[in-house]
Each structure stands twice: as C-alpha cells, then as structure tokens.
Scaffold this active site. Sequence first.
Site, PDB file in Angstrom:
ATOM      1  N   PRO A 168       0.797  -1.238   0.000  1.00 32.50           N
ATOM      2  CA  PRO A 168       0.000   0.000   0.000  1.00 32.50           C
ATOM      3  C   PRO A 168       0.830   1.289   0.000  1.00 32.50           C
ATOM      4  CG  PRO A 168       0.057  -0.940   2.197  1.00 32.50           C
ATOM      5  CD  PRO A 168       0.782  -1.915   1.307  1.00 32.50           C
ATOM      6  N   GLY A 169       2.145   1.210   0.212  1.00 35.27           N
ATOM      7  CA  GLY A 169       2.947   2.421   0.021  1.00 35.27           C
ATOM      8  C   GLY A 169       3.827   2.836   1.176  1.00 35.27           C
ATOM      9  N   TRP A 225       6.824   1.680   2.157  1.00 38.97           N
ATOM     10  CA  TRP A 225       8.238   1.839   1.756  1.00 38.97           C
ATOM     11  C   TRP A 225       8.394   3.141   0.961  1.00 38.97           C
ATOM     12  CZ3 TRP A 225      11.981  -2.641   0.251  1.00 38.97           C
ATOM     13  CH2 TRP A 225      12.081  -3.541   1.323  1.00 38.97           C
ATOM     14  N   ASP A 229       3.074  -1.485  -8.674  1.00 37.23           N
ATOM     15  CA  ASP A 229       2.446  -2.648  -8.029  1.00 37.23           C
ATOM     16  C   ASP A 229       1.275  -3.154  -8.872  1.00 37.23           C
ATOM     17  OD1 ASP A 229       2.678  -3.678  -4.824  1.00 37.23           O
ATOM     18  OD2 ASP A 229       0.948  -4.389  -5.958  1.00 37.23           O
ATOM     19  N   ASP A 231       2.042  -4.970 -13.728  1.00 39.64           N
ATOM     20  CA  ASP A 231       2.892  -6.112 -13.411  1.00 39.64           C
ATOM     21  C   ASP A 231       4.344  -5.704 -13.680  1.00 39.64           C
ATOM     22  OD1 ASP A 231       4.306  -8.479 -13.221  1.00 39.64           O
ATOM     23  OD2 ASP A 231       2.833  -9.642 -14.354  1.00 39.64           O
ATOM     24  N   ASP A 276      10.126  -5.081  -2.556  1.00 39.37           N
ATOM     25  CA  ASP A 276       9.508  -5.823  -1.449  1.00 39.37           C
ATOM     26  C   ASP A 276       8.442  -6.748  -2.045  1.00 39.37           C
ATOM     27  OD1 ASP A 276       9.140  -6.453   1.239  1.00 39.37           O
ATOM     28  OD2 ASP A 276       7.677  -4.861   1.582  1.00 39.37           O
ATOM     29  N   LYS A 279      13.654  -8.235  -1.325  1.00 38.49           N
ATOM     30  CA  LYS A 279      13.156  -9.289  -0.437  1.00 38.49           C
ATOM     31  C   LYS A 279      13.375 -10.638  -1.098  1.00 38.49           C
ATOM     32  CE  LYS A 279       8.597  -9.581   0.704  1.00 38.49           C
ATOM     33  NZ  LYS A 279       7.712  -9.032   1.728  1.00 38.49           N
TER      34      LYS A 279
HETATM   35  C1  LIG Z   1       4.643  -7.053   1.070  1.00 38.35           C
HETATM   36  S1  LIG Z   1       3.753  -6.172  -0.136  1.00 38.35           S
HETATM   37  C2  LIG Z   1       4.702  -4.700  -0.288  1.00 38.35           C
HETATM   38  C3  LIG Z   1       4.509  -3.733   0.847  1.00 38.35           C
HETATM   39  C4  LIG Z   1       5.161  -2.399   0.544  1.00 38.35           C
HETATM   40  N1  LIG Z   1       6.610  -2.527   0.515  1.00 38.35           N
HETATM   41  C5  LIG Z   1       4.816  -1.365   1.583  1.00 38.35           C
HETATM   42  O1  LIG Z   1       5.645  -1.070   2.434  1.00 38.35           O
HETATM   43  O2  LIG Z   1       3.698  -0.824   1.538  1.00 38.35           O
HETATM   44  C6  LIG Z   1       4.190  -7.023  -1.608  1.00 38.35           C
HETATM   45  C7  LIG Z   1       3.593  -6.416  -2.852  1.00 38.35           C
HETATM   46  O3  LIG Z   1       4.217  -7.015  -4.001  1.00 38.35           O
HETATM   47  C8  LIG Z   1       3.282  -6.881  -5.051  1.00 38.35           C
HETATM   48  N2  LIG Z   1       3.674  -7.703  -6.200  1.00 38.35           N
HETATM   49  C9  LIG Z   1       3.845  -9.049  -6.243  1.00 38.35           C
HETATM   50  N3  LIG Z   1       4.158  -9.440  -7.492  1.00 38.35           N
HETATM   51  C10 LIG Z   1       4.209  -8.309  -8.258  1.00 38.35           C
HETATM   52  C11 LIG Z   1       4.477  -8.051  -9.641  1.00 38.35           C
HETATM   53  N4  LIG Z   1       4.755  -9.037 -10.499  1.00 38.35           N
HETATM   54  N5  LIG Z   1       4.438  -6.773 -10.083  1.00 38.35           N
HETATM   55  C12 LIG Z   1       4.132  -5.760  -9.226  1.00 38.35           C
HETATM   56  N6  LIG Z   1       3.871  -5.943  -7.911  1.00 38.35           N
HETATM   57  C13 LIG Z   1       3.900  -7.199  -7.427  1.00 38.35           C
HETATM   58  C14 LIG Z   1       1.976  -7.316  -4.393  1.00 38.35           C
HETATM   59  O4  LIG Z   1       0.862  -6.868  -5.131  1.00 38.35           O
HETATM   60  C15 LIG Z   1       2.090  -6.663  -3.005  1.00 38.35           C
HETATM   61  O5  LIG Z   1       1.407  -5.437  -2.959  1.00 38.35           O
END
Ligand SMILES: C[S@@+](CC[C@H](N)C(=O)[O-])C[C@H]1O[C@@H](n2cnc3c(N)ncnc32)[C@H](O)[C@@H]1O
Length: 232
Positions: free
Chosen positions: A73-74, A76, A101, A118, A146, A186
């Site tokens: 959600p944002g 980072w 995202d 994506d 992340d 990550k």
């Molecule tokens: C743990 S969350 C990130 C939290 C974020 N770092 C924060 O602090 O708000 C992981 C995110 O990776 C995104 N994600 C996973 N695969 C993805 C891809 N292929 N392209 C873009 N985003 C992706 C997911 O939709 C999810 O929102």
Amino acid sequence: MWCPGYDVLLNRGHTHGKDGSYKWLSRQKRDVFVKQAKFNNWRCRSAFKLIEIDDKHNIFKFGDVVVDCGASPGSWSQVTVDRVNATGKNDGPVGLVIGIDLLPIAPLPGAVFLDSTDFTDPSVLARIEKVKETRPFQVINTVISDMSPNATGIKSLDHELSTELCLSALKFALTVLPRGGHFISKLLQGQEQKRLEILLAKFFRTVSVFKPKASRLDSCEIYLVAKKRIMK
Ligand SMILES: C[S@@+](CC[C@H](N)C(=O)[O-])C[C@H]1O[C@@H](n2cnc3c(N)ncnc32)[C@H](O)[C@@H]1O
C-alpha cells in the site's frame, strides 16, 4: 529514525476485559510494529523494515531517484520519500520515488505510482522513462523490491516464485543503475539464496543479507542488500 515504542518488541499478548478477565489479543493487535505504524501514519508495518535497512546500510541520499517494486500500500514509498527529500530547505535537493504494483496505491506527494501494473511486464521500463516527461530526472540511484508472490504455503514453491521476482527486479536494476547505484530485494529463503548472493557479488561491491527486527520471526523472508554497482 527513532520513534516512540520502536524498541519495544515484547508485548504481553493479553489485555483485561471490562470484568477484569484475561482477553488474548490477535497477533495483529499485539504486534507493536502495527501499533507504531498507525501512530506514525505509515501505511503498514513494513515501513520499519526499510527504516532498519537504511539506518544500517545508508542507502538513500537527498535528491535520489528510487524505484520501489511491489509498492502497495505504500509504506516503503513513504519512508523513501522522507529520506530522499531535504526537509526545511526550500532549495534542498528534490528526490523522487517511482512505485509499481499489481494493486492500487493511494497517491503520495513526492511519488509517482504505476499501479495495476505487473513489474515483470516488458513495457515497465518504457513506462518509467515516460515519467521523465512530467517529472524530469537524470538517473535512478536505487531499486528496492519488497515484491512477494501470492503465498502457496509450499515453502519450496514460494521460494521459487520469490526468486523469480527478485531476479526480475535485479535484471531491471542492472539495466538502469549507474556505477555506485544500490539494490535491495526481499527473498523468501530457500536453496537459491546462495546462488543469488554470488550473482549479486558480480555486479555490486558489497552484498549482505539482512533480517530486520520488524520482520516476523516465523517468516522466512530476508532482504538482500547490494551496494555500489560495479561497471566492468
Ligand atoms: C509485502 S507487499 C509490499 C509492501 C510495501 N513494501 C509497503 O511497504 O507498503 C508485496 C507487494 O508485491 C506486489 N507484487 C507481487 N508481485 C508483483 C508483480 N509481479 N508486479 C508488481 N507488484 C507485485 C503485491 O501486489 C504486493 O502489494
């Protein structure tokens, strides 16, 4: 960055009901990082992971441009916007965060979001280049990821999917980062970790593995921190 309660890792795990009886709290409710994130207006507790990483490794500088992969959600992006913008000086360096995202991301001053996108799509690089038309910048200094796959619960498969996301972020980072640029990703731990570390060491001066305190102990996530891109 210190904030009240940040060091308090242990919580009792229970509270008292109105009648004085014990009430066990859900993991979410007794998690001090969740409480602290609400207090500090971070969008989620993950903010503290990046704060710890940057406090230890000094990644961000004023004026930096940072690409945040898997930004929803944002939190980072919030931490990064804070750290790349000089505060209290009108003429200070202005940094920029470009977050990507699959999911929607609420707007944030200082950041441009490519949501519903994506990151592994080949058009992403061109879309980031297009950001320059509205927010001109010279180089991307750091790529942070992340990104997490949808967990299947099968450890080896989750590791494989996480490795693929890490590699796609690395491929992007190697395309855009100048000499001296940094990369953080990550990874859900598994057998490919060592190979990834060796790969990173070919392209960056230092590579370390970091498990922030804010990362749940029962989670197999770690962060690979690769500093100072080498150009051969
Ligand atoms: C743990 S969350 C990130 C939290 C974020 N770092 C924060 O602090 O708000 C992981 C995110 O990776 C995104 N994600 C996973 N695969 C993805 C891809 N292929 N392209 C873009 N985003 C992706 C997911 O939709 C999810 O929102």
